[in-house]
Enzyme design. Structure first.
Site, mmCIF file in Angstrom:
data_model
loop_
_atom_site.group_PDB
_atom_site.id
_atom_site.type_symbol
_atom_site.label_atom_id
_atom_site.label_comp_id
_atom_site.label_asym_id
_atom_site.label_seq_id
_atom_site.Cartn_x
_atom_site.Cartn_y
_atom_site.Cartn_z
ATOM 1 N N LYS A 24 -7.884 5.479 1.764
ATOM 2 C CA LYS A 24 -8.357 4.475 0.800
ATOM 3 C C LYS A 24 -9.833 4.143 1.046
ATOM 4 O O LYS A 24 -10.623 4.104 0.114
ATOM 5 C CB LYS A 24 -7.524 3.180 0.894
ATOM 6 C CG LYS A 24 -6.051 3.358 0.596
ATOM 7 C CD LYS A 24 -5.308 2.019 0.587
ATOM 8 C CE LYS A 24 -5.310 1.272 1.910
ATOM 9 N NZ LYS A 24 -4.599 1.962 3.003
ATOM 10 N N ARG A 99 -1.514 -6.461 -0.847
ATOM 11 C CA ARG A 99 -0.561 -5.801 0.046
ATOM 12 C C ARG A 99 0.817 -6.445 -0.043
ATOM 13 O O ARG A 99 1.742 -5.992 0.616
ATOM 14 C CB ARG A 99 -1.061 -5.908 1.480
ATOM 15 C CG ARG A 99 -1.781 -4.657 2.004
ATOM 16 C CD ARG A 99 -2.282 -4.997 3.378
ATOM 17 N NE ARG A 99 -2.517 -3.936 4.284
ATOM 18 C CZ ARG A 99 -3.710 -3.403 4.548
ATOM 19 N NH1 ARG A 99 -4.752 -3.759 3.861
ATOM 20 N NH2 ARG A 99 -3.845 -2.506 5.500
ATOM 21 N N ARG A 138 -9.481 8.797 14.395
ATOM 22 C CA ARG A 138 -10.630 8.499 13.541
ATOM 23 C C ARG A 138 -11.623 7.518 14.174
ATOM 24 O O ARG A 138 -11.271 6.686 14.987
ATOM 25 C CB ARG A 138 -10.170 8.012 12.162
ATOM 26 C CG ARG A 138 -9.588 6.635 12.139
ATOM 27 C CD ARG A 138 -9.073 6.292 10.740
ATOM 28 N NE ARG A 138 -8.568 4.934 10.707
ATOM 29 C CZ ARG A 138 -8.069 4.340 9.639
ATOM 30 N NH1 ARG A 138 -7.977 4.993 8.496
ATOM 31 N NH2 ARG A 138 -7.641 3.101 9.691
ATOM 32 N N ARG A 172 -11.574 1.570 15.753
ATOM 33 C CA ARG A 172 -10.917 0.287 15.504
ATOM 34 C C ARG A 172 -9.866 0.004 16.564
ATOM 35 O O ARG A 172 -9.143 0.909 16.985
ATOM 36 C CB ARG A 172 -10.247 0.328 14.129
ATOM 37 C CG ARG A 172 -11.199 -0.035 13.006
ATOM 38 C CD ARG A 172 -10.621 0.229 11.668
ATOM 39 N NE ARG A 172 -9.283 -0.335 11.476
ATOM 40 C CZ ARG A 172 -8.647 -0.346 10.312
ATOM 41 N NH1 ARG A 172 -9.231 0.178 9.246
ATOM 42 N NH2 ARG A 172 -7.439 -0.858 10.203
ATOM 43 N N ARG A 183 1.973 -0.886 11.411
ATOM 44 C CA ARG A 183 1.240 -0.946 10.139
ATOM 45 C C ARG A 183 1.964 -0.150 9.056
ATOM 46 O O ARG A 183 2.019 -0.565 7.905
ATOM 47 C CB ARG A 183 -0.201 -0.443 10.339
ATOM 48 C CG ARG A 183 -1.050 -1.457 11.137
ATOM 49 C CD ARG A 183 -2.297 -0.850 11.728
ATOM 50 N NE ARG A 183 -3.240 -0.386 10.737
ATOM 51 C CZ ARG A 183 -4.225 0.486 10.990
ATOM 52 N NH1 ARG A 183 -4.373 0.972 12.206
ATOM 53 N NH2 ARG A 183 -5.040 0.853 10.038
HETATM 54 P P1 AMP Z 1 -7.077 -2.135 6.875
HETATM 55 O O1 AMP Z 1 -8.499 -2.077 7.303
HETATM 56 O O2 AMP Z 1 -6.898 -2.225 5.393
HETATM 57 O O3 AMP Z 1 -6.238 -1.041 7.500
HETATM 58 O O4 AMP Z 1 -6.490 -3.516 7.450
HETATM 59 C C1 AMP Z 1 -6.461 -3.781 8.833
HETATM 60 C C2 AMP Z 1 -5.541 -4.959 9.104
HETATM 61 O O5 AMP Z 1 -6.048 -6.125 8.439
HETATM 62 C C3 AMP Z 1 -4.119 -4.809 8.582
HETATM 63 O O6 AMP Z 1 -3.278 -4.093 9.489
HETATM 64 C C4 AMP Z 1 -3.709 -6.270 8.419
HETATM 65 O O7 AMP Z 1 -3.416 -6.849 9.684
HETATM 66 C C5 AMP Z 1 -4.994 -6.912 7.912
HETATM 67 N N1 AMP Z 1 -5.084 -6.882 6.447
HETATM 68 C C6 AMP Z 1 -5.998 -6.207 5.690
HETATM 69 N N2 AMP Z 1 -5.809 -6.438 4.384
HETATM 70 C C7 AMP Z 1 -4.738 -7.259 4.299
HETATM 71 C C8 AMP Z 1 -4.030 -7.848 3.216
HETATM 72 N N3 AMP Z 1 -4.370 -7.601 1.932
HETATM 73 N N4 AMP Z 1 -2.976 -8.651 3.514
HETATM 74 C C9 AMP Z 1 -2.609 -8.907 4.782
HETATM 75 N N5 AMP Z 1 -3.219 -8.376 5.854
HETATM 76 C C10 AMP Z 1 -4.284 -7.563 5.615
#
Ligand code: AMP
Length: 229
Positions: A24, A99, A138, A172, A183
């Site tokens: 994404k 989400r 990554r 990360r 996740r």
């Molecule tokens: P990402 O960078 O999108 O993989 O998000 C990293 C982490 O941020 C996720 O595993 C969640 O803990 C939190 N997170 C990101 N976006 C959301 C969302 N829309 N709702 C809830 N938690 C989020």
């Protein structure tokens, strides 16, 4: 009258759906460049809040490290603030939001208030088993954000970003095998139902996201172009 016709366009709203590791972020960055849209990643916004030590960041830190979802309340507030910034008038690509169905409902309300609509929600279809390997290897350039991978995409010169010459690479904290499992679980339990939600609204598009990054980007661009016409 000067003979020209005023054309009012509503900023486009695109949603990228897919499990962690589906691409994404990578694809959102490419769409941003191709279409002049703004990538809105709630993950990036939350990581910035954690780094800045804000109240939201403090509340989110442990939840993110565990691979769980941050509360709808926090995420919706962060997204609402960001959407209100002037650059979002160019149109947005939502990466990692919504989400949950609560977040999807909140987004509908926000867009109704501003007279906007969702042009397309695009589901990146991937094979779950491959996601752990993709995510665990990554890393990104700390200066420009270009993405790399230990196996699939290494810079021409080790430790030096091909894009900007930066030498600080970042991984990360939540990109490790255990957290990835949580996740993925959160994705299937709470986010995957949004595929049916957007199908019901008639805006769902799907794409096979297991192949070559550039080929996927071209296929996505065709979908996005069609959704913006
Ligand atoms: P990402 O960078 O999108 O993989 O998000 C990293 C982490 O941020 C996720 O595993 C969640 O803990 C939190 N997170 C990101 N976006 C959301 C969302 N829309 N709702 C809830 N938690 C989020």
């Amino acid at each position: 009258m000067d003979g020209t016709t005023a054309v009012t366009t509503t900023p486009a709203v695109l949603i990228l759906l897919g499990p962690p590791g589906a691409g994404k972020g990578t694809q959102a960055r490419k769409l941003e460049e191709r279409f002049g849209l703004v990538q809105l990643s709630t993950g990036d916004l939350l990581r910035a809040a954690v780094a800045a030590g804000t109240e939201a960041g403090k509340a989110a830190k442990a939840v993110m490290e565990a691979g769980d979802l941050v509360s709808d309340e926090i995420v919706i507030a962060i997204l609402r603030d960001r959407l209100g910034e002037p650059d979002c008038a160019k149109g947005v690509i939502l990466d990692g939001f919504p989400r949950t169905t609560v977040q999807a409902g909140a987004l509908d309300d926000l867009l109704t208030e501003s007279g906007q609509r969702i042009n397309a929600a695009i589901s990146l279809e991937v094979d779950d088993a491959a996601m752990v390997t993709r995510i665990s290897g990554r890393y990104t350039c700390g200066s420009c954000g270009e993405g790399y991978h230990d196996t699939f995409k290494t810079p021409a010169k080790e430790g030096v970003c091909d894009n900007c010459g930066g030498t600080e690479m970042k991984r990360r904290a939540d990109d490790n095998a255990e957290t990835v499992a949580s996740r993925l679980e959160a994705y299937h339990a709470q986010t995957a139902p949004l595929i049916a939600y957007y199908a019901d609204k008639g805006v769902l598009k799907s794409i096979d996201a297991m192949g070559d990054i550039e080929a996927i980007s071209d296929a996505l661009a065709t979908i996005v172009q069609g959704a913006m016409d």
